[in-house]
Structures are given as C-alpha cells and as structure tokens.
Write a protein that holds these residues in place. Structure first.
Motif, PDB file in Angstrom:
ATOM      1  N   GLY A  66      41.533  37.906  47.967  1.00 28.20           N
ATOM      2  CA  GLY A  66      41.022  39.102  48.630  1.00 28.20           C
ATOM      3  C   GLY A  66      41.459  39.257  50.079  1.00 28.20           C
ATOM      4  N   THR A  67      42.186  38.298  50.612  1.00 30.81           N
ATOM      5  CA  THR A  67      42.641  38.410  51.997  1.00 30.81           C
ATOM      6  C   THR A  67      43.838  39.363  52.071  1.00 30.81           C
ATOM      7  N   PRO A  68      43.945  40.124  53.168  1.00 31.40           N
ATOM      8  CA  PRO A  68      45.063  41.066  53.294  1.00 31.40           C
ATOM      9  C   PRO A  68      46.407  40.337  53.288  1.00 31.40           C
ATOM     10  N   ALA A  69      47.376  40.943  52.639  1.00 30.65           N
ATOM     11  CA  ALA A  69      48.724  40.379  52.592  1.00 30.65           C
ATOM     12  C   ALA A  69      49.557  40.967  53.722  1.00 30.65           C
ATOM     13  N   THR A  70      50.393  40.145  54.285  1.00 28.57           N
ATOM     14  CA  THR A  70      51.309  40.597  55.329  1.00 28.57           C
ATOM     15  C   THR A  70      52.672  40.876  54.693  1.00 28.57           C
ATOM     16  N   PRO A  71      53.499  41.672  55.345  1.00 30.79           N
ATOM     17  CA  PRO A  71      54.824  41.971  54.766  1.00 30.79           C
ATOM     18  C   PRO A  71      55.672  40.722  54.510  1.00 30.79           C
ATOM     19  N   ASP A  72      55.483  39.676  55.293  1.00 28.09           N
ATOM     20  CA  ASP A  72      56.289  38.468  55.108  1.00 28.09           C
ATOM     21  C   ASP A  72      55.565  37.389  54.291  1.00 28.09           C
ATOM     22  N   SER A  73      54.547  37.771  53.572  1.00 26.03           N
ATOM     23  CA  SER A  73      53.776  36.824  52.778  1.00 26.03           C
ATOM     24  C   SER A  73      54.599  36.297  51.605  1.00 26.03           C
ATOM     25  N   THR A  74      54.495  35.004  51.361  1.00 22.80           N
ATOM     26  CA  THR A  74      55.215  34.397  50.236  1.00 22.80           C
ATOM     27  C   THR A  74      54.305  34.204  49.024  1.00 22.80           C
ATOM     28  N   ARG A  75      53.006  34.370  49.203  1.00 18.33           N
ATOM     29  CA  ARG A  75      52.062  34.226  48.085  1.00 18.33           C
ATOM     30  C   ARG A  75      52.068  35.504  47.252  1.00 18.33           C
ATOM     31  N   PRO A  76      51.756  35.410  45.964  1.00 19.39           N
ATOM     32  CA  PRO A  76      51.689  36.609  45.118  1.00 19.39           C
ATOM     33  C   PRO A  76      50.633  37.593  45.638  1.00 19.39           C
ATOM     34  N   THR A  77      50.934  38.873  45.494  1.00 14.45           N
ATOM     35  CA  THR A  77      50.009  39.903  45.967  1.00 14.45           C
ATOM     36  C   THR A  77      49.694  40.881  44.835  1.00 14.45           C
ATOM     37  N   THR A  78      48.645  41.638  45.030  1.00 10.23           N
ATOM     38  CA  THR A  78      48.235  42.700  44.127  1.00 10.23           C
ATOM     39  C   THR A  78      47.551  43.769  44.956  1.00 10.23           C
ATOM     40  N   THR A  79      47.299  44.920  44.366  1.00 10.76           N
ATOM     41  CA  THR A  79      46.577  45.949  45.109  1.00 10.76           C
ATOM     42  C   THR A  79      45.079  45.642  45.063  1.00 10.76           C
ATOM     43  N   THR A  80      44.351  46.199  46.005  1.00 18.56           N
ATOM     44  CA  THR A  80      42.906  45.977  46.022  1.00 18.56           C
ATOM     45  C   THR A  80      42.252  46.562  44.775  1.00 18.56           C
ATOM     46  N   SER A  81      42.769  47.670  44.258  1.00 19.17           N
ATOM     47  CA  SER A  81      42.210  48.263  43.038  1.00 19.17           C
ATOM     48  C   SER A  81      42.380  47.333  41.845  1.00 19.17           C
ATOM     49  N   THR A  82      43.529  46.696  41.731  1.00 21.72           N
ATOM     50  CA  THR A  82      43.760  45.765  40.635  1.00 21.72           C
ATOM     51  C   THR A  82      42.816  44.575  40.738  1.00 21.72           C
ATOM     52  N   LEU A  83      42.625  44.067  41.924  1.00 26.03           N
ATOM     53  CA  LEU A  83      41.703  42.947  42.128  1.00 26.03           C
ATOM     54  C   LEU A  83      40.277  43.366  41.773  1.00 26.03           C
ATOM     55  N   GLY A  84      39.897  44.573  42.143  1.00 29.65           N
ATOM     56  CA  GLY A  84      38.568  45.078  41.802  1.00 29.65           C
ATOM     57  C   GLY A  84      38.383  45.242  40.304  1.00 29.65           C
ATOM     58  N   ARG A  85      39.399  45.767  39.629  1.00 27.65           N
ATOM     59  CA  ARG A  85      39.308  45.934  38.171  1.00 27.65           C
ATOM     60  C   ARG A  85      39.206  44.584  37.469  1.00 27.65           C
ATOM     61  N   ARG A  86      39.916  43.592  37.949  1.00 30.34           N
ATOM     62  CA  ARG A  86      39.813  42.247  37.362  1.00 30.34           C
ATOM     63  C   ARG A  86      38.411  41.692  37.533  1.00 30.34           C
ATOM     64  N   ALA A  87      37.822  41.913  38.689  1.00 33.85           N
ATOM     65  CA  ALA A  87      36.457  41.438  38.931  1.00 33.85           C
ATOM     66  C   ALA A  87      35.464  42.123  38.001  1.00 33.85           C
ATOM     67  N   VAL A  88      35.642  43.430  37.777  1.00 36.09           N
ATOM     68  CA  VAL A  88      34.759  44.159  36.862  1.00 36.09           C
ATOM     69  C   VAL A  88      34.933  43.624  35.439  1.00 36.09           C
ATOM     70  N   ALA A  89      36.165  43.347  35.034  1.00 37.39           N
ATOM     71  CA  ALA A  89      36.415  42.804  33.693  1.00 37.39           C
ATOM     72  C   ALA A  89      35.753  41.436  33.535  1.00 37.39           C
ATOM     73  N   CYS A  90      35.834  40.599  34.553  1.00 38.48           N
ATOM     74  CA  CYS A  90      35.168  39.293  34.507  1.00 38.48           C
ATOM     75  C   CYS A  90      33.656  39.465  34.412  1.00 38.48           C
ATOM     76  N   HIS A  91      33.114  40.431  35.141  1.00 37.12           N
ATOM     77  CA  HIS A  91      31.683  40.693  35.118  1.00 37.12           C
ATOM     78  C   HIS A  91      31.241  41.120  33.720  1.00 37.12           C
ATOM     79  N   VAL A  92      31.969  42.049  33.115  1.00 38.88           N
ATOM     80  CA  VAL A  92      31.617  42.545  31.786  1.00 38.88           C
ATOM     81  C   VAL A  92      31.711  41.406  30.767  1.00 38.88           C
ATOM     82  N   ALA A  93      32.747  40.582  30.868  1.00 39.51           N
ATOM     83  CA  ALA A  93      32.886  39.464  29.938  1.00 39.51           C
ATOM     84  C   ALA A  93      31.751  38.460  30.097  1.00 39.51           C
ATOM     85  N   SER A  94      31.356  38.168  31.321  1.00 34.57           N
ATOM     86  CA  SER A  94      30.292  37.187  31.536  1.00 34.57           C
ATOM     87  C   SER A  94      28.938  37.709  31.051  1.00 34.57           C
ATOM     88  N   VAL A  95      28.656  38.985  31.258  1.00 34.88           N
ATOM     89  CA  VAL A  95      27.409  39.563  30.762  1.00 34.88           C
ATOM     90  C   VAL A  95      27.424  39.603  29.237  1.00 34.88           C
TER      91      VAL A  95
END
Length: 99
Positions: A66-95
């Motif tokens: 969830g930390t902001p990515a910088t243009p020179d970041s070497t770690r994998p990145t995703t959009t905030t919306s994608t990260l949010g959708r993954r969290a919702v999917a995890c929530h639905v699966a756990s419930v």
C-alpha cells in the motif's frame, strides 16, 4: 361514488401484486443472522490491513503493502484500485469461509 355521495378511495396493500418483493421468513432469518455475524467476522477474521485497503481506489501506483511507488521503484507495483479490489475479494472469501 360511495353511498353517502363521497368519492370512494381504494387502498392498496403490499400483497402479491405489489411491486416490492417480500422475503420469506427463512430469508429474513438468514439476513438477520448475517447482519449480526458480519461485524463479528470483520472484527475477528479480517486483518486491519485488509480493512483499510478495501477503501483504496484510484490510478496511483502503489506497492503490494500500500505504500506509494516512485518512478524508479524496482518492486512490483499495482494501481490503488487493484489493491482495493484484492482486499475486497479477500474479505468476501474470509466471510464466506466463516459463515
């Protein structure tokens, strides 16, 4: 007109011809039970990271934590919306697993 000369009024009730569907008693029980269990599951099953990430949306690039990515970041990145959708999917699966 009715017998005293006044206009008659018809009253409709929420019977079978009503446009709003009514739940059966078993559906009402299921919905009430889920409504009571959902907050408990959120509290005990869902982690705080998942809870906070469910509200993330946008096109900004972030890392998996969830930390902001910088243009020179070497770690994998995703959009905030994608990260949010993954969290919702995890929530639905756990419930779904708990209930």
């Amino acid at each position: 007109m009715n017998s005293d000369g006044g206009a008659s009024q018809s009253v409709t009730t929420g019977g079978p011809s009503s446009s709003t569907p009514s739940a059966t008693p078993s559906q009402d029980t299921l919905l009430a039970t889920f409504g009571e269990l959902h907050p408990a599951c959120d509290h005990w099953v869902q982690g705080s990271k998942t809870a906070s990430r469910k509200r993330m949306y946008g096109k900004d690039l972030v890392h998996a934590d969830g930390t902001p990515a910088t243009p020179d970041s070497t770690r994998p990145t995703t959009t905030t919306s994608t990260l949010g959708r993954r969290a919702v999917a995890c929530h639905v699966a756990s419930v779904g697993l708990v209930t």
